[in-house]
Design a protein around this motif. Sequence first.
Motif, PDB file in Angstrom:
ATOM      1  N   ALA A 118      -9.858   0.958  11.591  1.00 25.73           N
ATOM      2  CA  ALA A 118      -8.652   0.957  12.426  1.00 25.73           C
ATOM      3  C   ALA A 118      -7.405   1.268  11.599  1.00 25.73           C
ATOM      4  CB  ALA A 118      -8.500  -0.390  13.116  1.00 25.73           C
ATOM      5  N   CYS A 119      -6.506   2.046  12.162  1.00 28.04           N
ATOM      6  CA  CYS A 119      -5.232   2.369  11.513  1.00 28.04           C
ATOM      7  C   CYS A 119      -4.477   1.061  11.268  1.00 28.04           C
ATOM      8  CB  CYS A 119      -4.437   3.296  12.433  1.00 28.04           C
ATOM      9  SG  CYS A 119      -2.687   3.361  12.053  1.00 28.04           S
ATOM     10  N   PRO A 120      -4.065   0.799  10.007  1.00 26.72           N
ATOM     11  CA  PRO A 120      -3.418  -0.484   9.712  1.00 26.72           C
ATOM     12  C   PRO A 120      -2.036  -0.615  10.360  1.00 26.72           C
ATOM     13  CG  PRO A 120      -3.529   0.899   7.745  1.00 26.72           C
ATOM     14  CD  PRO A 120      -4.250   1.628   8.819  1.00 26.72           C
ATOM     15  N   SER A 121      -1.385   0.515  10.665  1.00 26.70           N
ATOM     16  CA  SER A 121      -0.042   0.450  11.251  1.00 26.70           C
ATOM     17  C   SER A 121      -0.087  -0.025  12.699  1.00 26.70           C
ATOM     18  CB  SER A 121       0.636   1.814  11.203  1.00 26.70           C
ATOM     19  OG  SER A 121       0.754   2.232   9.882  1.00 26.70           O
ATOM     20  N   CYS A 122      -1.057   0.473  13.452  1.00 28.67           N
ATOM     21  CA  CYS A 122      -1.083   0.132  14.883  1.00 28.67           C
ATOM     22  C   CYS A 122      -2.270  -0.757  15.230  1.00 28.67           C
ATOM     23  CB  CYS A 122      -1.119   1.405  15.719  1.00 28.67           C
ATOM     24  SG  CYS A 122      -2.583   2.406  15.405  1.00 28.67           S
ATOM     25  N   LYS A 123      -3.067  -1.118  14.221  1.00 26.26           N
ATOM     26  CA  LYS A 123      -4.266  -1.940  14.427  1.00 26.26           C
ATOM     27  C   LYS A 123      -5.207  -1.314  15.469  1.00 26.26           C
ATOM     28  CE  LYS A 123      -2.835  -5.848  12.090  1.00 26.26           C
ATOM     29  NZ  LYS A 123      -1.969  -5.064  11.187  1.00 26.26           N
ATOM     30  N   LYS A 173      -4.398   0.776  17.961  1.00 23.89           N
ATOM     31  CA  LYS A 173      -3.886   1.039  19.314  1.00 23.89           C
ATOM     32  C   LYS A 173      -3.482   2.506  19.472  1.00 23.89           C
ATOM     33  CE  LYS A 173      -2.151  -3.604  20.299  1.00 23.89           C
ATOM     34  NZ  LYS A 173      -1.813  -4.228  18.988  1.00 23.89           N
ATOM     35  N   GLY A 174      -3.183   3.151  18.350  1.00 23.80           N
ATOM     36  CA  GLY A 174      -2.730   4.544  18.396  1.00 23.80           C
ATOM     37  C   GLY A 174      -1.233   4.619  18.143  1.00 23.80           C
ATOM     38  N   CYS A 175      -0.827   5.351  17.090  1.00 22.18           N
ATOM     39  CA  CYS A 175       0.594   5.478  16.777  1.00 22.18           C
ATOM     40  C   CYS A 175       0.843   6.825  16.103  1.00 22.18           C
ATOM     41  CB  CYS A 175       1.061   4.323  15.888  1.00 22.18           C
ATOM     42  SG  CYS A 175       0.375   4.374  14.216  1.00 22.18           S
ATOM     43  N   LYS A 176       2.128   7.086  15.801  1.00 26.65           N
ATOM     44  CA  LYS A 176       2.492   8.360  15.174  1.00 26.65           C
ATOM     45  C   LYS A 176       1.794   8.529  13.830  1.00 26.65           C
ATOM     46  CE  LYS A 176       6.884  10.135  16.818  1.00 26.65           C
ATOM     47  NZ  LYS A 176       8.336  10.037  16.672  1.00 26.65           N
ATOM     48  N   LYS A 177       1.733   7.411  13.078  1.00 28.78           N
ATOM     49  CA  LYS A 177       1.201   7.466  11.719  1.00 28.78           C
ATOM     50  C   LYS A 177      -0.239   7.976  11.678  1.00 28.78           C
ATOM     51  CE  LYS A 177       3.074   4.871   7.921  1.00 28.78           C
ATOM     52  NZ  LYS A 177       3.368   3.557   7.392  1.00 28.78           N
ATOM     53  N   CYS A 178      -1.045   7.534  12.646  1.00 24.44           N
ATOM     54  CA  CYS A 178      -2.451   7.965  12.661  1.00 24.44           C
ATOM     55  C   CYS A 178      -2.639   9.147  13.607  1.00 24.44           C
ATOM     56  CB  CYS A 178      -3.371   6.812  13.047  1.00 24.44           C
ATOM     57  SG  CYS A 178      -3.054   6.103  14.661  1.00 24.44           S
ATOM     58  N   ASN A 179      -1.500   9.698  14.060  1.00 30.07           N
ATOM     59  CA  ASN A 179      -1.565  10.839  14.971  1.00 30.07           C
ATOM     60  C   ASN A 179      -2.347  10.483  16.236  1.00 30.07           C
ATOM     61  OD1 ASN A 179      -0.819  13.358  15.663  1.00 30.07           O
ATOM     62  ND2 ASN A 179      -2.301  14.438  14.367  1.00 30.07           N
TER      63      ASN A 179
END
Length: 349
Positions: free
Chosen positions: A121-126, A128-134
């Motif tokens: 999981a993307c650590p920034s959004c856990k 959920k999906g965010c800009k950082k993980c596109n």
Amino acid sequence: MTIEDLINRLKKHCSYAVLAAKKFNAKRFYLQTNLCKKDILEFEDFENTPIERAVSLKNLINQKAIELIKKDSDLVLDQIDPEVLINIDLINDKVVVRHSNIYIYVRYLKKTREYAQHVWACPSCKGKGCKKCNYTKEKYPSIESAFKEIFVKEFGASDCILHASGREDVDVMTLGNGRPAVIEIVNPTKTTPDLELIAQKIKQNYPLEILQPKIVKKFWIEAICNSHFDKKYYAIVSSKTKELTKNDFELLKNSCPILLKQRTPLRVLKRRTDMIRERYILDLKLEKIEDKKLHLIIYAQAGTYIKEFISGDGGRTHPSVSSILKTECNCEELTLIDVNDFFVNTLKS
Ligand SMILES: [Zn+2]
């Protein structure tokens, strides 16, 4: 509710179940029934019935359902290894027929140093999906997500789980005969997709491949995940302070087999128990020397941390290439090139 009413409803559900099971081309079924407590209490009047004449409603309904299903089809009851699971719910008056999970044995190749094995999981959004993980929800693309993408669609499934024998780091490639794994297809609605076609799709769309996919029994998950396969790696070894030479290789080669004491590497310490494992480096071969670096073929016992065998991990792995050559060494690139999985041939599919 009289017993006749119940049986009539059961008849309707059983003929539906038979039709649904036929769509799956299934032979073996498993049955579950849900009954209303009130019906059970009304029917099972144990207090006023002599014990030899007392009947459990659940048993009666199950027996009747099995009889009805068998009468209308070639299905046979199989509690251990069923192909379809039939659930007749007489409380809500509905029937669900689903295919058992399907297990596919593969050996996968990972031809990239940018994929994780499992969803991370993307650590920034856990996740959920965010800009950082596109909006991919993942820190790295993963083998598991790629397989999910293809297998869920091809099998009309609800999910797909990857069970692999060991794992590789994101920056490690897996080539050669691939890493053994079992792909579990959850709730498939299509049961006969062309596995070779799926293999082609994976190869075309991802830096991955699956070799010789075949349908196997569930016990393969445990057999594959708990197996200890010796492995062969290709490693590029450099030193920060000196040029590595043929003599250095000879020194390493002459130490083989090398019994390592490996304390859990610092980089995985958060996730694993801190302990010392004994592992063997079975043999070493020199592929070439290029740019003052050794290109080694390493034959290692299952579960050896290869990067740490090279660096020494600050003394946590001993001996190491660093300690034997008395210079700080580093693994610049690592590729798994062979998994000794001959025992798989002995498993029944
Ligand atoms: Zn994110």
